[in-house]
Design a protein around this motif. Structure first.
Motif, PDB file in Angstrom:
ATOM      1  N   SER A   7       0.852  -1.189   0.000  1.00 39.06           N
ATOM      2  CA  SER A   7       0.000   0.000   0.000  1.00 39.06           C
ATOM      3  C   SER A   7       0.885   1.234   0.000  1.00 39.06           C
ATOM      4  N   ASP A   8       0.316   2.337  -0.466  1.00 36.78           N
ATOM      5  CA  ASP A   8       1.059   3.592  -0.453  1.00 36.78           C
ATOM      6  C   ASP A   8       0.085   4.757  -0.442  1.00 36.78           C
ATOM      7  N   LEU A   9       0.507   5.823   0.181  1.00 29.88           N
ATOM      8  CA  LEU A   9      -0.240   7.070   0.246  1.00 29.88           C
ATOM      9  C   LEU A   9       0.659   8.158  -0.326  1.00 29.88           C
ATOM     10  N   SER A  10       0.187   8.845  -1.360  1.00 25.89           N
ATOM     11  CA  SER A  10       0.968   9.908  -1.992  1.00 25.89           C
ATOM     12  C   SER A  10       0.271  11.246  -1.795  1.00 25.89           C
ATOM     13  N   ASP A  11       1.070  12.278  -1.647  1.00 27.89           N
ATOM     14  CA  ASP A  11       0.551  13.635  -1.504  1.00 27.89           C
ATOM     15  C   ASP A  11       0.439  14.256  -2.902  1.00 27.89           C
ATOM     16  N   LYS A  51      -2.083   9.000  -8.081  1.00 31.94           N
ATOM     17  CA  LYS A  51      -2.633   7.650  -7.904  1.00 31.94           C
ATOM     18  C   LYS A  51      -1.721   6.622  -8.559  1.00 31.94           C
ATOM     19  N   ALA A  54       1.421   6.202  -6.463  1.00 28.15           N
ATOM     20  CA  ALA A  54       1.122   5.369  -5.294  1.00 28.15           C
ATOM     21  C   ALA A  54       1.001   3.899  -5.694  1.00 28.15           C
ATOM     22  N   ALA A  58       3.144   0.865  -4.176  1.00 24.51           N
ATOM     23  CA  ALA A  58       2.448  -0.269  -3.563  1.00 24.51           C
ATOM     24  C   ALA A  58       2.826  -1.576  -4.255  1.00 24.51           C
ATOM     25  N   ASP A 116      -8.521   8.748  -4.400  1.00 23.50           N
ATOM     26  CA  ASP A 116      -7.920  10.018  -4.011  1.00 23.50           C
ATOM     27  C   ASP A 116      -8.967  10.894  -3.354  1.00 23.50           C
ATOM     28  N   TYR A 120      -4.605  13.757  -0.916  1.00 20.64           N
ATOM     29  CA  TYR A 120      -3.937  12.460  -0.917  1.00 20.64           C
ATOM     30  C   TYR A 120      -4.477  11.522  -1.983  1.00 20.64           C
ATOM     31  N   GLN A 122      -4.192   7.228  -2.834  1.00 19.17           N
ATOM     32  CA  GLN A 122      -3.835   5.988  -2.157  1.00 19.17           C
ATOM     33  C   GLN A 122      -3.998   4.807  -3.104  1.00 19.17           C
ATOM     34  N   PHE A 124      -3.675   0.319  -3.135  1.00 20.96           N
ATOM     35  CA  PHE A 124      -3.457  -0.985  -2.514  1.00 20.96           C
ATOM     36  C   PHE A 124      -3.230  -1.992  -3.628  1.00 20.96           C
TER      37      PHE A 124
END
Length: 138
Positions: A7-11, A51, A54, A58, A116, A120, A122, A124
């Motif tokens: 998983s990842d969360l990007s700004d 997206k 991220a 992920a 999004d 943010y 995100q 998965f």
């Protein structure tokens, strides 16, 4: 059987700053042609790129490598099935790593979820190994 989860969360603001500062250099270094074409058509291109960024992070985590061991940004690309559902297309080092972690007699399937909510984005990724379909010769 699940063989990888990431998983990842990007700004989105950070991605926008990179787009503003580095432009095509950033786009071409990180994103595939398909991703660039799709993102550049969006009203909020930065959110679309975030997206996809991220998703790559992920996916690299799900592969168990991160961005090392021969896995590069453009080895992983977000593509859409005919239904519109996103998934990952792997090439190069990412594909080799996927083949390494997929047990014999199994086929890997990559599941991807993107979302999004400004600021943010995100992603998965779940990599699942399923029994390979019998070939026509069998």
């Amino acid at each position: 059987m699940i063989i990888g989860i990431g998983s990842d969360l990007s700004d989105i603001r950070r991605i926008q700053a990179s787009l503003d500062r580095f432009g095509d250099r950033f786009r071409h270094r990180v994103f595939t042609e398909i991703e660039r074409t799709r993102s550049d058509r969006k009203a909020d291109a930065a959110a679309s790129y975030a997206k996809r960024f991220a998703a790559k992070e992920a996916c690299a985590k799900a592969l168990g490598t991160g961005m090392r061991r021969g896995v590069f940004w453009r080895d992983m690309g977000v593509v859409n099935m005919r239904s519109g559902q996103p998934t990952m297309a792997l090439t190069g080092g990412a594909l080799r790593r996927l083949e390494e972690i997929t047990p014999p007699g199994m086929t890997a399937h990559i599941h991807l979820s993107l979302t999004d909510d400004h600021p943010y984005a995100q992603a998965f990724v779940i990599i699942e190994a399923l029994p390979a379909a019998p070939s026509a010769a069998e």
